[in-house]
Design a protein around this motif. Structure first.
Motif, PDB file in Angstrom:
ATOM      1  N   UNK A  64       0.885  -1.464  -0.177  1.00 21.75           N
ATOM      2  CA  UNK A  64       0.087  -0.070  -0.062  1.00 21.75           C
ATOM      3  C   UNK A  64       0.676   1.172   0.135  1.00 21.75           C
ATOM      4  N   UNK A  65       1.781   1.327   0.960  1.00 21.50           N
ATOM      5  CA  UNK A  65       2.986   2.605   0.869  1.00 21.50           C
ATOM      6  C   UNK A  65       3.641   2.793  -0.534  1.00 21.50           C
ATOM      7  N   UNK A  69       3.177   5.946  -2.853  1.00 21.81           N
ATOM      8  CA  UNK A  69       4.379   6.696  -3.273  1.00 21.81           C
ATOM      9  C   UNK A  69       4.722   6.775  -4.804  1.00 21.81           C
ATOM     10  N   UNK A  70       4.258   5.731  -5.189  1.00 22.04           N
ATOM     11  CA  UNK A  70       4.958   5.395  -6.848  1.00 22.04           C
ATOM     12  C   UNK A  70       3.724   6.658  -7.442  1.00 22.04           C
ATOM     13  N   UNK A  71       2.564   6.550  -6.967  1.00 23.14           N
ATOM     14  CA  UNK A  71       1.479   7.669  -7.615  1.00 23.14           C
ATOM     15  C   UNK A  71       1.777   8.998  -7.552  1.00 23.14           C
ATOM     16  N   UNK A  77      14.326   6.623 -11.216  1.00 22.02           N
ATOM     17  CA  UNK A  77      15.145   6.786 -10.033  1.00 22.02           C
ATOM     18  C   UNK A  77      14.283   7.132  -8.743  1.00 22.02           C
ATOM     19  N   UNK A  78      13.323   7.909  -8.891  1.00 28.03           N
ATOM     20  CA  UNK A  78      12.512   8.197  -7.656  1.00 28.03           C
ATOM     21  C   UNK A  78      11.629   7.126  -7.473  1.00 28.03           C
ATOM     22  N   UNK A  79      11.143   6.461  -8.377  1.00 25.07           N
ATOM     23  CA  UNK A  79      10.415   5.147  -8.270  1.00 25.07           C
ATOM     24  C   UNK A  79      11.318   4.002  -7.410  1.00 25.07           C
ATOM     25  N   UNK A 129       7.034  -4.136 -12.712  1.00 27.38           N
ATOM     26  CA  UNK A 129       6.271  -3.351 -13.278  1.00 27.38           C
ATOM     27  C   UNK A 129       6.812  -1.893 -13.742  1.00 27.38           C
ATOM     28  N   UNK A 130       7.792  -1.412 -12.665  1.00 30.46           N
ATOM     29  CA  UNK A 130       8.380  -0.243 -12.709  1.00 30.46           C
ATOM     30  C   UNK A 130       9.304  -0.382 -13.935  1.00 30.46           C
ATOM     31  N   UNK A 131       9.883  -1.338 -14.138  1.00 27.87           N
ATOM     32  CA  UNK A 131      11.005  -1.815 -15.040  1.00 27.87           C
ATOM     33  C   UNK A 131      10.431  -1.892 -16.306  1.00 27.87           C
TER      34      UNK A 131
END
Length: 187
Positions: A64-65, A69-71, A77-79, A129-131
């Motif tokens: 959840x956190x 945060x990703x939203x 880098x930030x992700x 998913x981020x990659x």
């Protein structure tokens, strides 16, 4: 999760941090939660079930956190920083706040180890998913998204347990983040 169960798990976490897993009994958990032993045993058959549920609950909170945060972030880098913050740094800080950190780690049973692995898998899926937007870059480096996500997750977790101190942990995670960025930028 029922409010009663959440209350029990919060009590268990406090005790695990204060006394360690091995030295915490079901009686201790019932007393800390302000419940009768009978009520505790209706919710959880034994301490191992409490530990498993605690790990699962913490893993759910991490997801959840991270998602929240990703939203709020853009850019790889930030992700990665968000992921590392919630999967590694926060847990490191909690463990370091406990005089029984080694017992907490050693108190993990085979069944609760499965919960840890399930949580790690969920984190790996988020990293994948981020990659995903960089899948062509990763293929050019002879890596799959899933393979690299697994590597990142396991390396970050290893850093949590092997860092000399918090500053060293942050340095290790910074090096991992820079390495990831170099791999996707180099291709």
């Amino acid at each position: 999760m029922k409010n009663r169960d959440a209350h029990i798990l919060e009590a268990a976490v406090r005790l695990f941090l204060r006394f360690g897993v091995k030295r915490t009994s079901m009686n201790d958990i019932a007393e800390e939660a302000g419940l009768s032993r009978q009520t505790l045993y209706k919710a959880f058959a034994n301490k191992d079930e409490v530990l498993q549920a605690t790990i699962r609950s913490m893993a759910d909170k991490v997801v959840v956190d991270i998602e929240a945060g990703l939203m709020k972030t853009t850019g790889l880098s930030a992700q990665l920083d968000v992921i590392f913050q919630h999967t590694v740094i926060e847990h490191y800080d909690v463990l370091q706040s406990s005089p029984n950190a080694e017992d907490i780690i050693a108190g993990v049973t085979a069944s609760s180890q499965k919960e840890l692995e399930a949580g790690a898998q969920r984190n790996t899926e988020i990293i994948a998913r981020v990659l995903e937007p960089f899948s062509d870059d990763l293929r050019a480096a002879d890596l799959s998204v899933d393979q690299y996500a697994d590597f990142i997750q396991r390396t970050a977790t290893a850093a949590k347990y092997t860092a000399k101190n918090r500053k060293h942990l942050v340095q290790l995670l910074d090096a991992l983040r820079v390495s990831v960025l170099k791999v996707v930028e180099a291709n």
